[in-house]
Design an enzyme around this catalytic site. Structure first.
Site, PDB file in Angstrom:
ATOM      1  N   LYS A  13      19.004 -22.550  77.379  1.00 41.03           N
ATOM      2  CA  LYS A  13      20.270 -23.007  76.782  1.00 41.03           C
ATOM      3  C   LYS A  13      20.919 -21.898  75.948  1.00 41.03           C
ATOM      4  O   LYS A  13      22.108 -21.614  76.092  1.00 41.03           O
ATOM      5  CB  LYS A  13      20.040 -24.247  75.894  1.00 41.03           C
ATOM      6  CG  LYS A  13      19.420 -25.427  76.620  1.00 41.03           C
ATOM      7  CD  LYS A  13      19.254 -26.628  75.713  1.00 41.03           C
ATOM      8  CE  LYS A  13      18.284 -26.431  74.569  1.00 41.03           C
ATOM      9  NZ  LYS A  13      16.886 -26.214  74.986  1.00 41.03           N
ATOM     10  N   ARG A  88      20.179 -34.675  70.817  1.00 40.30           N
ATOM     11  CA  ARG A  88      18.818 -34.678  71.350  1.00 40.30           C
ATOM     12  C   ARG A  88      18.210 -36.066  71.335  1.00 40.30           C
ATOM     13  O   ARG A  88      17.072 -36.243  71.746  1.00 40.30           O
ATOM     14  CB  ARG A  88      17.948 -33.790  70.479  1.00 40.30           C
ATOM     15  CG  ARG A  88      17.600 -32.495  71.155  1.00 40.30           C
ATOM     16  CD  ARG A  88      16.691 -31.770  70.232  1.00 40.30           C
ATOM     17  NE  ARG A  88      17.239 -30.470  70.046  1.00 40.30           N
ATOM     18  CZ  ARG A  88      16.594 -29.354  70.318  1.00 40.30           C
ATOM     19  NH1 ARG A  88      15.369 -29.378  70.732  1.00 40.30           N
ATOM     20  NH2 ARG A  88      17.175 -28.207  70.152  1.00 40.30           N
ATOM     21  N   ARG A 127       9.056 -15.124  74.831  1.00 39.14           N
ATOM     22  CA  ARG A 127      10.322 -14.944  74.112  1.00 39.14           C
ATOM     23  C   ARG A 127      10.129 -14.128  72.835  1.00 39.14           C
ATOM     24  O   ARG A 127       9.171 -14.308  72.100  1.00 39.14           O
ATOM     25  CB  ARG A 127      10.916 -16.302  73.746  1.00 39.14           C
ATOM     26  CG  ARG A 127      12.138 -16.160  72.827  1.00 39.14           C
ATOM     27  CD  ARG A 127      12.972 -17.387  72.737  1.00 39.14           C
ATOM     28  NE  ARG A 127      12.257 -18.533  72.250  1.00 39.14           N
ATOM     29  CZ  ARG A 127      12.761 -19.767  72.240  1.00 39.14           C
ATOM     30  NH1 ARG A 127      13.971 -19.974  72.715  1.00 39.14           N
ATOM     31  NH2 ARG A 127      12.067 -20.769  71.783  1.00 39.14           N
ATOM     32  N   ARG A 160       8.927 -16.580  67.567  1.00 37.12           N
ATOM     33  CA  ARG A 160       9.183 -17.773  66.752  1.00 37.12           C
ATOM     34  C   ARG A 160       7.879 -18.528  66.480  1.00 37.12           C
ATOM     35  O   ARG A 160       7.036 -18.625  67.373  1.00 37.12           O
ATOM     36  CB  ARG A 160      10.159 -18.703  67.499  1.00 37.12           C
ATOM     37  CG  ARG A 160      11.603 -18.471  67.111  1.00 37.12           C
ATOM     38  CD  ARG A 160      12.589 -19.164  67.988  1.00 37.12           C
ATOM     39  NE  ARG A 160      12.374 -20.592  68.225  1.00 37.12           N
ATOM     40  CZ  ARG A 160      13.220 -21.374  68.883  1.00 37.12           C
ATOM     41  NH1 ARG A 160      14.364 -20.868  69.332  1.00 37.12           N
ATOM     42  NH2 ARG A 160      12.977 -22.638  69.085  1.00 37.12           N
ATOM     43  N   ARG A 171       6.646 -29.927  71.569  1.00 43.52           N
ATOM     44  CA  ARG A 171       8.106 -29.941  71.747  1.00 43.52           C
ATOM     45  C   ARG A 171       8.467 -30.519  73.108  1.00 43.52           C
ATOM     46  O   ARG A 171       9.423 -31.285  73.247  1.00 43.52           O
ATOM     47  CB  ARG A 171       8.676 -28.523  71.615  1.00 43.52           C
ATOM     48  CG  ARG A 171       8.693 -28.030  70.176  1.00 43.52           C
ATOM     49  CD  ARG A 171       8.799 -26.522  70.106  1.00 43.52           C
ATOM     50  NE  ARG A 171      10.048 -26.013  70.630  1.00 43.52           N
ATOM     51  CZ  ARG A 171      10.235 -24.747  71.013  1.00 43.52           C
ATOM     52  NH1 ARG A 171       9.254 -23.873  70.923  1.00 43.52           N
ATOM     53  NH2 ARG A 171      11.402 -24.352  71.458  1.00 43.52           N
TER      54      ARG A 171
HETATM   55  P1  AP5 Z   1      16.331 -19.542  75.627  1.00 46.95           P
HETATM   56  O1  AP5 Z   1      17.706 -19.262  76.095  1.00 46.95           O
HETATM   57  O2  AP5 Z   1      15.917 -19.045  74.270  1.00 46.95           O
HETATM   58  O3  AP5 Z   1      15.995 -21.100  75.815  1.00 46.95           O
HETATM   59  P2  AP5 Z   1      16.461 -22.351  74.973  1.00 46.95           P
HETATM   60  O4  AP5 Z   1      16.672 -23.464  75.950  1.00 46.95           O
HETATM   61  O5  AP5 Z   1      17.616 -22.001  74.081  1.00 46.95           O
HETATM   62  O6  AP5 Z   1      15.117 -22.576  74.170  1.00 46.95           O
HETATM   63  P3  AP5 Z   1      14.852 -23.055  72.686  1.00 46.95           P
HETATM   64  O7  AP5 Z   1      13.358 -22.972  72.507  1.00 46.95           O
HETATM   65  O8  AP5 Z   1      15.674 -22.292  71.692  1.00 46.95           O
HETATM   66  O9  AP5 Z   1      15.271 -24.507  72.744  1.00 46.95           O
HETATM   67  P4  AP5 Z   1      14.814 -25.605  71.861  1.00 46.95           P
HETATM   68  O10 AP5 Z   1      15.753 -26.648  72.291  1.00 46.95           O
HETATM   69  O11 AP5 Z   1      13.390 -25.994  71.891  1.00 46.95           O
HETATM   70  O12 AP5 Z   1      14.903 -24.983  70.400  1.00 46.95           O
HETATM   71  P5  AP5 Z   1      16.049 -25.037  69.286  1.00 46.95           P
HETATM   72  O13 AP5 Z   1      16.157 -23.708  68.709  1.00 46.95           O
HETATM   73  O14 AP5 Z   1      17.266 -25.724  69.807  1.00 46.95           O
HETATM   74  O15 AP5 Z   1      15.316 -18.948  76.739  1.00 46.95           O
HETATM   75  C1  AP5 Z   1      13.925 -18.999  76.555  1.00 46.95           C
HETATM   76  C2  AP5 Z   1      13.296 -17.674  77.029  1.00 46.95           C
HETATM   77  O16 AP5 Z   1      13.511 -17.534  78.438  1.00 46.95           O
HETATM   78  C3  AP5 Z   1      13.910 -16.417  76.377  1.00 46.95           C
HETATM   79  O17 AP5 Z   1      12.886 -15.477  76.183  1.00 46.95           O
HETATM   80  C4  AP5 Z   1      14.919 -15.904  77.429  1.00 46.95           C
HETATM   81  O18 AP5 Z   1      15.079 -14.499  77.365  1.00 46.95           O
HETATM   82  C5  AP5 Z   1      14.260 -16.347  78.736  1.00 46.95           C
HETATM   83  N1  AP5 Z   1      15.199 -16.715  79.775  1.00 46.95           N
HETATM   84  C6  AP5 Z   1      16.354 -17.433  79.608  1.00 46.95           C
HETATM   85  N2  AP5 Z   1      16.951 -17.619  80.805  1.00 46.95           N
HETATM   86  C7  AP5 Z   1      16.136 -17.023  81.736  1.00 46.95           C
HETATM   87  C8  AP5 Z   1      16.198 -16.893  83.157  1.00 46.95           C
HETATM   88  N3  AP5 Z   1      17.217 -17.431  83.855  1.00 46.95           N
HETATM   89  N4  AP5 Z   1      15.189 -16.243  83.784  1.00 46.95           N
HETATM   90  C9  AP5 Z   1      14.151 -15.713  83.079  1.00 46.95           C
HETATM   91  N5  AP5 Z   1      14.046 -15.790  81.747  1.00 46.95           N
HETATM   92  C10 AP5 Z   1      15.024 -16.449  81.070  1.00 46.95           C
HETATM   93  O19 AP5 Z   1      15.385 -26.061  68.250  1.00 46.95           O
HETATM   94  C11 AP5 Z   1      14.233 -25.707  67.506  1.00 46.95           C
HETATM   95  C12 AP5 Z   1      13.778 -26.903  66.697  1.00 46.95           C
HETATM   96  O20 AP5 Z   1      14.833 -27.318  65.784  1.00 46.95           O
HETATM   97  C13 AP5 Z   1      13.465 -28.175  67.520  1.00 46.95           C
HETATM   98  O21 AP5 Z   1      12.149 -28.159  68.035  1.00 46.95           O
HETATM   99  C14 AP5 Z   1      13.682 -29.266  66.455  1.00 46.95           C
HETATM  100  O22 AP5 Z   1      12.583 -29.362  65.592  1.00 46.95           O
HETATM  101  C15 AP5 Z   1      14.870 -28.742  65.655  1.00 46.95           C
HETATM  102  N6  AP5 Z   1      16.152 -29.241  66.215  1.00 46.95           N
HETATM  103  C16 AP5 Z   1      17.108 -28.510  66.835  1.00 46.95           C
HETATM  104  N7  AP5 Z   1      18.136 -29.300  67.217  1.00 46.95           N
HETATM  105  C17 AP5 Z   1      17.817 -30.566  66.837  1.00 46.95           C
HETATM  106  C18 AP5 Z   1      18.445 -31.823  66.981  1.00 46.95           C
HETATM  107  N8  AP5 Z   1      19.632 -31.950  67.600  1.00 46.95           N
HETATM  108  N9  AP5 Z   1      17.825 -32.916  66.476  1.00 46.95           N
HETATM  109  C19 AP5 Z   1      16.644 -32.818  65.837  1.00 46.95           C
HETATM  110  N10 AP5 Z   1      15.973 -31.660  65.685  1.00 46.95           N
HETATM  111  C20 AP5 Z   1      16.554 -30.531  66.178  1.00 46.95           C
END
Ligand code: AP5
Length: 216
Positions: A13, A88, A127, A160, A171
């Site tokens: 994402k 979410r 990552r 991270r 997660r």
């Molecule tokens: P990346 O683009 O970083 O993936 P992502 O989907 O953004 O992953 P996140 O782990 O950031 O998502 P998340 O939803 O768990 O965490 P968030 O920060 O929102 O890609 C991942 C890896 O793959 C990278 O190394 C990248 O280089 C690689 N990659 C990407 N595309 C690729 C491809 N096509 N091919 C190969 N490699 C590729 O949330 C963190 C925490 O915050 C949550 O766990 C929760 O506790 C809290 N939180 C956040 N939002 C909420 C909410 N709305 N409600 C409640 N709690 C929340």
């Protein structure tokens, strides 16, 4: 353009959001990034959110919804926005719908990125994130020019805390239980676009842009 990016942790994402925000000149609003900024600055919101994030749990809806509502009030959201990681839960989706309805705004599309659990585990373990500018890398698929150093700002890359295998599993379990129901929720509203994101970085962007052309 008003967009949501839906998908499991590590489905790409954040990586795709950077391209879409540039393409449509809209702010990329990542709730995860906002929480991490607050944790770094040790704000009361950061202290509270950190307890949940460290355990791979979702931050409570009340805190998250208020934070997003506040962010969407800011002037840069007038021309649209890209929400990454919000909503979410169904409660968050309903709160967002209410917020938009009050302003007579509609979502153009919800893009769901699909990826196998195996790829998710592998991508998240590899990552690395820049401690200074937040840019995301991967030791397998998106390497920096110099190991451990950000190409853009020269900052140090780190792993991270929530990218440890046991936290990733938690997660993912929470994603299937709390977030996946949003796929049906938005499908019923006829705004869901499913995209297979197994290919290399950037390879699914043309399919997303083409789907969005019909919805702008
Ligand atoms: P990346 O683009 O970083 O993936 P992502 O989907 O953004 O992953 P996140 O782990 O950031 O998502 P998340 O939803 O768990 O965490 P968030 O920060 O929102 O890609 C991942 C890896 O793959 C990278 O190394 C990248 O280089 C690689 N990659 C990407 N595309 C690729 C491809 N096509 N091919 C190969 N490699 C590729 O949330 C963190 C925490 O915050 C949550 O766990 C929760 O506790 C809290 N939180 C956040 N939002 C909420 C909410 N709305 N409600 C409640 N709690 C929340």
């Amino acid at each position: 353009m008003r967009l949501i990016l839906l998908g499991a942790p590590g489905s790409g994402k954040g990586t795709m959001a950077a391209d879409l925000a540039r393409e449509y000149q809209i702010p990329h609003i990542s709730t995860g990034d906002i929480f991490r900024q607050n944790i770094k600055a040790n704000t009361p919101l950061g202290q509270e959110a950190n307890q949940y994030i460290q355990n791979g749990a979702l931050v409570p809806d009340s805190l998250t919804i208020a934070m997003v509502a506040d962010r969407l009030e800011q002037a840069d959201c007038q021309r649209g926005f890209l929400l990454d990681g919000f909503p979410r839960t169904v409660a968050q989706a309903e709160a967002l719908a209410e917020l938009l309805e009050k302003r007579q705004l509609r979502l153009n599309a919800v893009i769901e990125l699909e990826l196998s659990d195996e790829s998710i585990l592998s991508r998240l373990s590899g990552r690395r994130v820049c401690a200074t500018c937040g840019r995301t890398y991967n030791i397998d698929s998106c390497r920096p020019k110099q190991d451990g150093i950000c190409d853009i700002c020269g900052g140090t890359l780190y792993q991270r805390d929530d990218d440890k295998p046991e936290t990733i599993r938690q997660r993912l379990a929470n994603y299937y239980r709390q977030t996946l129901p949003l796929s049906d929720y938005y499908e019923q509203k006829n705004i869901l676009v499913r995209i297979n994101n197994e290919g290399e970085v950037g390879s699914s962007l043309p399919a997303v842009l083409s789907a969005l052309k019909e919805r702008s």
